[in-house]
Scaffold this motif. Structure first.
Motif, short mmCIF file in Angstrom:
data_model
loop_
_atom_site.label_atom_id
_atom_site.label_comp_id
_atom_site.label_asym_id
_atom_site.label_seq_id
_atom_site.Cartn_x
_atom_site.Cartn_y
_atom_site.Cartn_z
N ALA A 263 -37.28 12.81 11.84
CA ALA A 263 -36.03 13.56 11.62
C ALA A 263 -36.27 14.81 10.81
N ARG A 264 -37.33 14.82 10.01
CA ARG A 264 -37.65 16.01 9.22
C ARG A 264 -39.12 15.95 8.82
N ALA A 265 -39.62 17.11 8.43
CA ALA A 265 -41.02 17.23 8.01
C ALA A 265 -41.09 18.22 6.86
N GLU A 266 -42.20 18.17 6.16
CA GLU A 266 -42.40 19.07 5.02
C GLU A 266 -43.84 19.57 5.00
N VAL A 267 -43.99 20.87 4.76
CA VAL A 267 -45.31 21.49 4.65
C VAL A 267 -45.45 22.04 3.24
N ARG A 268 -46.52 21.63 2.57
CA ARG A 268 -46.76 22.10 1.21
C ARG A 268 -48.20 22.61 1.14
#
Length: 425
Positions: free
Chosen positions: A359-364
């Motif tokens: 449903a969502r992703a995160e890039v750090r």
């Protein structure tokens, strides 16, 4: 490269079958000849060079010639060790020529490797004398003792003296013969092996280069060459992106515009031709879109112009899964490292969209000292494996190409965390 002290077998009963036993003996005998030839030549060369050094017109050419002579003699000695003993000794390299005869002569006279090789011949003199004594003890005395019972009775005094030992009966002569046979079979080969090993260590210490330093230098060269290959590959990708963007893509855009104008000028009287032109126009637009995606995959211009933050944000904006982006890379890393980080993120987000059902992703992305850390997280179903054919193995190989490390945590049910750590230097 491994330096072998002595290839002669350790077990006495195998020594007689080894050709290196006799080659080692020949080498040890040859040490005396080397001392009387190469050793004296090296001694004379160095002494003449040192004595002639105050005389510039004589000392300078003599010094450089003496240095070349010592290095040539040492090369011959290393070759002799390789032939007779199977010993590989790393060569010592002379100083690089500077173009100035005076500077070269000064470097030669202060070259530590030159004096190491010279010291080898100095130490070889007493060593060669000792080897000769061992050879006599090992190969001459035992045969004399073995034959003693056959000619003992012919002695006028009916006795034989070997140092403090006196043989004056036949029983003692037989005992001496047995001792000589045992000594010849078991002890003599061991003496030759030990002497060969010591002589090999002497050559390795004074004629050989530092193996650790040589390996370190080789590793350094390999790292440099690998970095050059990686940089060359990234430069080639950027060149292909520019060629596609400035060449093929511009021609397709021109073609699409021409087809668009042709479609607008056609009337409804030619529906078949208009349909073909509309189809060609649509294909041209689709080809342009695919070519743009391809060039972005190779090396997007925004990455070169504005860095990782803008490039990753553009990728996140196109992703079908909502992506949160956090980039903190100050100072900015090299284009090669940026390209690898960009490739990791784009491939990871592609896998998220295709396989994760997230449903969502995160890039750090954050830089800590000389380490760039890239982390991509999603709340999908998990269960990702590098061997699953999802492109993760390709990511790992590309990161490993610059001494980076890729790790994956993806338990069934999620979340999935892909982490890449890449050195910035």
């Amino acid at each position: 490269m491994t330096t072998i002290a002595s290839p002669v077998p350790r077990r006495p009963w195998r020594l007689w079958r080894s050709p290196y036993l006799w080659l080692a003996t020949v080498h040890l005998l040859g040490d005396s000849v080397v001392v009387l030839t190469s050793g004296l030549l090296a001694l004379v060369s160095v002494c003449v060079a040192v004595l002639g050094w105050p005389l510039a017109f004589v000392g300078v050419p003599v010094t450089t010639a003496a240095a070349r002579a010592v290095y040539a003699l040492a090369r011959w000695e290393r070759a002799r060790a390789r032939i007779t003993r199977g010993q590989e000794v790393l060569p010592l390299e002379p100083p690089e020529p500077s173009g100035s005869r005076i500077v070269d002569a000064r470097r030669a006279i202060t070259d530590p490797n030159l004096w190491r090789q010279f010291l080898y011949y100095v130490l070889l003199l007493p060593a060669a004398m000792f080897w000769l004594l061992l050879i006599v003890v090992a190969w001459s005395i035992p045969p004399v003792l073995i034959g003693l019972p056959f000619y003992f009775s012919k002695f006028a005094a009916q006795q034989a003296q070997f140092g403090p030992f006196v043989v004056d009966t036949e029983n003692k002569a037989i005992a001496a013969a047995v001792f000589g046979a045992v000594f010849l079979v078991l002890v003599s080969p061991v003496l030759m092996r030990t002497a060969s090993a010591l002589d090999g260590h002497l050559a390795r210490i004074y004629l050989g280069g530092d193996e650790t330093g040589a390996l370190t230098e080789r590793v350094s060269r390999l790292v440099t060459s690998r970095q050059q290959v990686v940089d060359s590959a990234e430069a080639e990708r950027r060149r292909m992106e520019r060629d596609l963007h400035d060449g093929a893509q511009q021609r397709l855009v021109s073609l699409a515009m021409t087809l668009g104008r042709a479609k607008n000028r056609l009337t409804d009287k030619d529906p078949a031709i208009r349909s073909l032109i509309e189809e060609a126009h649509s294909e041209a637009l689709q080809a342009i879109a695919e070519l743009r995606d391809l060039t972005r995959g190779l090396h997007p211009p925004v990455l070169t112009d504005r860095g990782l933050d803008a490039a990753i944000s553009a990728v996140a904006a196109r992703s079908p899964v909502p992506v949160r982006v956090s980039v903190d890379v100050d100072p900015r890393p090299s284009l090669t490292i940026e390209s690898i980080a960009y490739f990791v993120v784009t491939e990871a987000l592609t896998n998220v969209a295709k396989h994760a059902d997230a449903a969502r992703a995160e890039v750090r992305i954050v830089r800590v000292g000389n380490l760039l850390r890239v982390e991509v997280t999603d709340d999908g179903r998990g269960g990702a494996r590098p061997e699953g054919g999802t492109g993760l193995q390709g990511l790992s190989d590309r990161v490993a190409g610059v001494d980076g490390r890729l790790s994956l945590s993806s338990p069934p049910g999620g979340p999935t965390v892909l982490t890449a750590e890449v050195p910035c230097e």
